[in-house]
Design an enzyme around this catalytic site. Structure first.
Site, short mmCIF file in Angstrom:
data_model
loop_
_atom_site.label_atom_id
_atom_site.label_comp_id
_atom_site.label_asym_id
_atom_site.label_seq_id
_atom_site.Cartn_x
_atom_site.Cartn_y
_atom_site.Cartn_z
N HIS A 31 0.84 -1.20 0.00
CA HIS A 31 0.00 0.00 0.00
C HIS A 31 0.87 1.25 0.00
CE1 HIS A 31 -2.34 -3.28 1.68
NE2 HIS A 31 -3.43 -2.63 1.32
N HIS A 266 -4.35 3.23 -3.17
CA HIS A 266 -4.47 2.56 -1.86
C HIS A 266 -3.67 1.27 -1.76
CE1 HIS A 266 -6.17 0.66 1.68
NE2 HIS A 266 -6.26 -0.41 0.93
N GLU A 416 -17.42 -6.14 24.67
CA GLU A 416 -16.50 -7.29 24.70
C GLU A 416 -15.33 -7.10 23.73
OE1 GLU A 416 -19.75 -7.49 24.06
OE2 GLU A 416 -20.62 -8.47 25.81
N HIS A 478 -27.72 -17.81 24.39
CA HIS A 478 -26.62 -17.64 25.33
C HIS A 478 -25.82 -18.92 25.55
CE1 HIS A 478 -28.45 -13.85 26.00
NE2 HIS A 478 -27.78 -13.57 27.10
C1 LIG Z 1 -10.90 -5.46 10.00
C2 LIG Z 1 -10.39 -5.23 8.62
N1 LIG Z 1 -11.24 -5.29 7.59
C3 LIG Z 1 -10.79 -5.14 6.33
C4 LIG Z 1 -9.47 -4.92 6.08
C5 LIG Z 1 -8.96 -4.83 4.67
N2 LIG Z 1 -8.55 -3.43 4.40
C6 LIG Z 1 -7.29 -3.05 4.43
S1 LIG Z 1 -7.12 -1.42 4.17
C7 LIG Z 1 -8.79 -1.21 4.00
C8 LIG Z 1 -9.42 0.13 3.75
C9 LIG Z 1 -8.56 1.14 4.11
O1 LIG Z 1 -9.05 2.43 4.01
P1 LIG Z 1 -8.35 3.45 4.93
O2 LIG Z 1 -8.33 2.92 6.30
O3 LIG Z 1 -8.97 4.76 4.70
O4 LIG Z 1 -6.85 3.44 4.44
P2 LIG Z 1 -6.23 4.25 3.22
O5 LIG Z 1 -7.11 3.98 2.03
O6 LIG Z 1 -6.23 5.66 3.61
O7 LIG Z 1 -4.88 3.66 3.03
C10 LIG Z 1 -9.44 -2.40 4.14
C11 LIG Z 1 -10.90 -2.56 4.03
C12 LIG Z 1 -8.61 -4.85 7.20
N3 LIG Z 1 -7.31 -4.65 7.07
N4 LIG Z 1 -9.09 -4.97 8.45
#
Ligand SMILES: Cc1ncc(C[n+]2csc(CCOP(=O)(O)OP(=O)(O)O)c2C)c(N)n1
Length: 672
Positions: A31, A266, A416, A478
């Site tokens: 990234h 990204h 939790e 539960h």
């Molecule tokens: C819990 C979780 N869900 C999905 C992902 C996959 N994922 C990695 S980055 C991202 C989106 C990132 O957007 P942002 O946080 O705004 O980062 P940027 O585009 O600015 O790098 C996703 C969905 C992850 N790493 N963690």
């Protein structure tokens, strides 16, 4: 050049940017966009604000830095390289490759200077709340007039994705409530995520949301404006009565003519042509790649020297503290050494067979209260189930936050997931051994941080009560069925389901001595008899995961019955009845698969001799996984459906968990 930017700043920031770009390009994976946008924030933080000593990443009083958006790991690796953490440029060149120190997402303990493992969004930011609680409780316990020996900030860079995840709301709501002024979060609000602009799904005003949580919220309109960033970081540090959120507008992929500000920056390499275009655009040499001009190292080198000096000053402070305040100093030194205090076990109670039946959750409460006075680092709480989980420690007040920090009991509220992440932050501090309680069914709500505790091998104890359908009237919503199996599937997590009060005491002994990895205790709601057999054998047996509770009076066993938790007494009783019918039975209590699997082969063979192929496992949960112990000729007495709402005695009958049900099944197996 942007506000407050010197040439040297510009060079250092672009070094970070293009190291990240080159890393992703070489790996053809990763990234680039977030590091390009966040570089000025990270640079300023690391060179002017973060109190850290790269020469000793374990300096206990260092500021913590958490890159919550772990997908931006190339940023962190660039910082660790430039910052002097001993991460060579070759490691950056092996980004995301087998056995490198630069995996796809930052991993604690794999790479020097990585404070916590991040990648699953929301976790790092929520860990940081635990880190700030750890600092606050530590300061109250240890600091004396003129001796601020525990005194550090927790700094976080978080992204839009971090802000979208629910766990962030849980943890940050609690952080606001607790007024954790040492927590400072830099929010990279670039308004881009994977699918495109965040406006596709996320239009709330995050700043207002955090204000509503009770945070101090600041805004920086341009992520390249070092002067504004510097002022905001100073203001965040100065605000000690509330956590601070600095909302920084940035541009993802800053500098890339075609991809900046779009989701294309990204999660994929810019591509050779676009790398060239971006380097030209920002006036960066096209060759060599992985360029680090000497000039870029200078501000980091100054910060390293300052950090070294800070630790030396702290070491001097600690020497004087040891003279002036020997008692807390000894406690602090002992905690930081990683050793448990001598005699911590002296408070573990024993339980007499014949005493009235006791739920293992109640026994757990007694053990906790027995050991806490000699183990002051044991802290925890419950996600709003204190009376059910028996997690309170008598005489300990609530931790009410920074303004009233002497209490040590944590009221997590009905959170939790947040609790799990906060426990990880507490464990990372090394000052505390954290535990947290909820119903076993809701372990599902906190699975992500449990998994990360296991991945990081953190010492965290989960007190999961109401561990089977025998919780009764609350019914199938539960009643855990799949939870034991799914927890057992997590590597490095030790699950212990004790059979009675004595096994519960031993389970806690194991949990406290198990310094590298989380332990989940599965405890009953209902009373269980205190067994003669455990009084004799649990002390050694529980730590070995499985042990022989009873054998036939004469001759070799024909069949092995193995059981856990509340099914053990039922199985023992069945064995007695079977003995009356001339069937020779061995009963094995098996509170922990993981502990048993770690025993030498000879021990395993002595408990489960391979020659005895008739076997029956008894557990009131999904059978998944038991066949590994029962073998091809064995059977599993378990539950293959959801539970039902009814008093537990009726459930025992309906679901076939009375001694006579076991007797019938064994007779069928042995005589059939
Ligand atoms: C819990 C979780 N869900 C999905 C992902 C996959 N994922 C990695 S980055 C991202 C989106 C990132 O957007 P942002 O946080 O705004 O980062 P940027 O585009 O600015 O790098 C996703 C969905 C992850 N790493 N963690």
């Amino acid at each position: 050049m942007a506000e407050g930017m010197r040439d040297v700043d510009q060079v250092a920031i672009n070094t970070i940017r293009f190291l990240a770009v080159d890393m992703v390009e070489k790996a053809q994976s990763g990234h680039p966009g977030a590091p390009m946008g966040q570089a000025p924030i990270a640079y300023l933080l690391w060179t002017r604000h973060l109190r850290h000593n790269p020469d000793n990443p374990d300096w206990p009083n260092r500021d913590r830095f958490v890159l919550s958006c772990g997908h931006a790991s190339a940023l962190l690796y660039s910082l660790l390289h430039l910052g002097g953490y001993g991460l060579p440029i070759e490691e950056l060149q092996h980004f995301r490759q087998w056995s490198s120190k630069t995996p796809g997402h930052p991993e604690h303990e794999l790479t020097r200077g990585v404070e916590t493992t991040t990648g699953p969004l929301g976790q790092g930011l929520s860990n940081s709340v635990g880190m700030a609680i750890a600092e606050c409780m530590g300061a109250t316990r240890f600091n004396r007039d003129g001796f601020p020996v525990v005194d550090y900030n927790v700094w976080v860079i978080a992204s839009d994705g971090d802000m979208m995840e629910g766990v962030t709301s849980e943890a940050c709501s609690l952080a606001g409530h607790l007024k954790l002024g040492k927590l400072n979060v830099l929010y990279d609000a670039n308004e881009i995520s994977i699918d495109g602009p965040t406006s596709l799904a996320f239009t709330e005003d995050v700043g207002k949301r955090f204000e509503a949580y009770g945070w101090h919220v600041l805004h920086v309109g341009d992520g390249n404006d070092l002067a504004a960033l510097d002022a905001a970081m100073n203001a965040a540090k100065a605000e000690e009565g509330r956590p601070s959120l600095i909302v920084v507008k940035t541009v993802i992929g800053y500098g890339s003519p075609a991809k900046a500000g779009t989701a294309k920056a990204h999660g994929e390499p810019l591509g050779a042509d676009e790398v060239t275009a971006a380097k030209k655009n920002l006036g960066w040499p096209l060759e060599p790649t992985f360029l680090v001009p000497d000039e870029a190292r200078a501000p980091f080198e100054e910060a390293r020297k300052r950090g070294h000096q800070m630790e030396e000053e702290w070491n001097g402070l600690m020497d004087r503290y040891r003279q002036a305040h020997a008692e807390p100093a000894a406690d602090l030194d002992q905690r930081l050494s990683g050793k448990l205090p001598d005699g911590w076990q002296d408070g573990i109670p024993t339980f007499k067979p014949g005493d009235k039946p006791l739920a293992t959750r109640a026994a757990s409460g007694q053990v906790l209260n027995g050991i806490a006075p000699r183990l002051p680092q044991l802290v925890g709480g419950s996600a709003d189930l204190t009376p059910s989980n028996n997690t309170a420690i008598k005489g300990r007040g609530d931790f009410e936050g920074a303004s009233q920090a002497e209490g040590l009991y944590l009221r997590f509220g009905v959170r939790e997931h947040g609790m799990g992440s906060i426990l990880n932050g507490l464990a990372l501090s090394k000052l505390w051994i954290p535990y947290g309680g909820t119903f076993l069914i809701f372990s599902d709500y906190m699975r992500p941080p449990v998994r990360l505790a296991a991945l990081m091998r953190l010492q965290v104890v989960y007190v999961y009560t109401h561990d089977s359908i025998f919780l009764g009237e609350d019914g199938p919503t539960h009643q855990p069925i799949s939870q034991l199996a799914s927890l057992r599937a997590i590597p490095n997590l030790t699950v212990i389901r004790p059979a009675d009060a004595n096994e519960t005491a031993e389970a806690w002994r194991v949990a406290i001595e198990h310094r590298h990895g989380p332990v989940a205790l599965a405890l009953t709601r209902q009373g269980l008899p205190i067994l003669e057999e455990t009084a004799k054998h649990a002390r050694e047996g529980v730590a070995r995961g499985a042990y022989v509770l009873s054998d036939p009076a004469e001759g070799e066993p024909e069949i092995i019955l193995m059981a856990t938790g509340s099914e053990v007494w039922v199985t023992l009783e069945a064995a007695r009845q079977l003995a009356g019918k001339g069937i020779r039975v061995r009963v094995v209590s098996m509170p922990s698969w993981e502990l048993f699997d770690q025993q030498p082969k000879e021990y395993q063979e002595s408990v489960l001799p391979s020659a005895i192929r008739k076997r029956l496992a008894v557990e009131a949960a999904a059978p998944f996984g038991w066949d590994k112990y029962t073998g091809l000729d064995g059977e599993i007495h378990a539950i293959q459906r959801f539970g039902a709402s009814a008093p537990y005695k009726q459930l025992q009958k309906e679901f076939g968990f009375l001694p006579e049900d076991i007797v019938k099944r064994v007779e069928g197996r042995v005589r059939g």
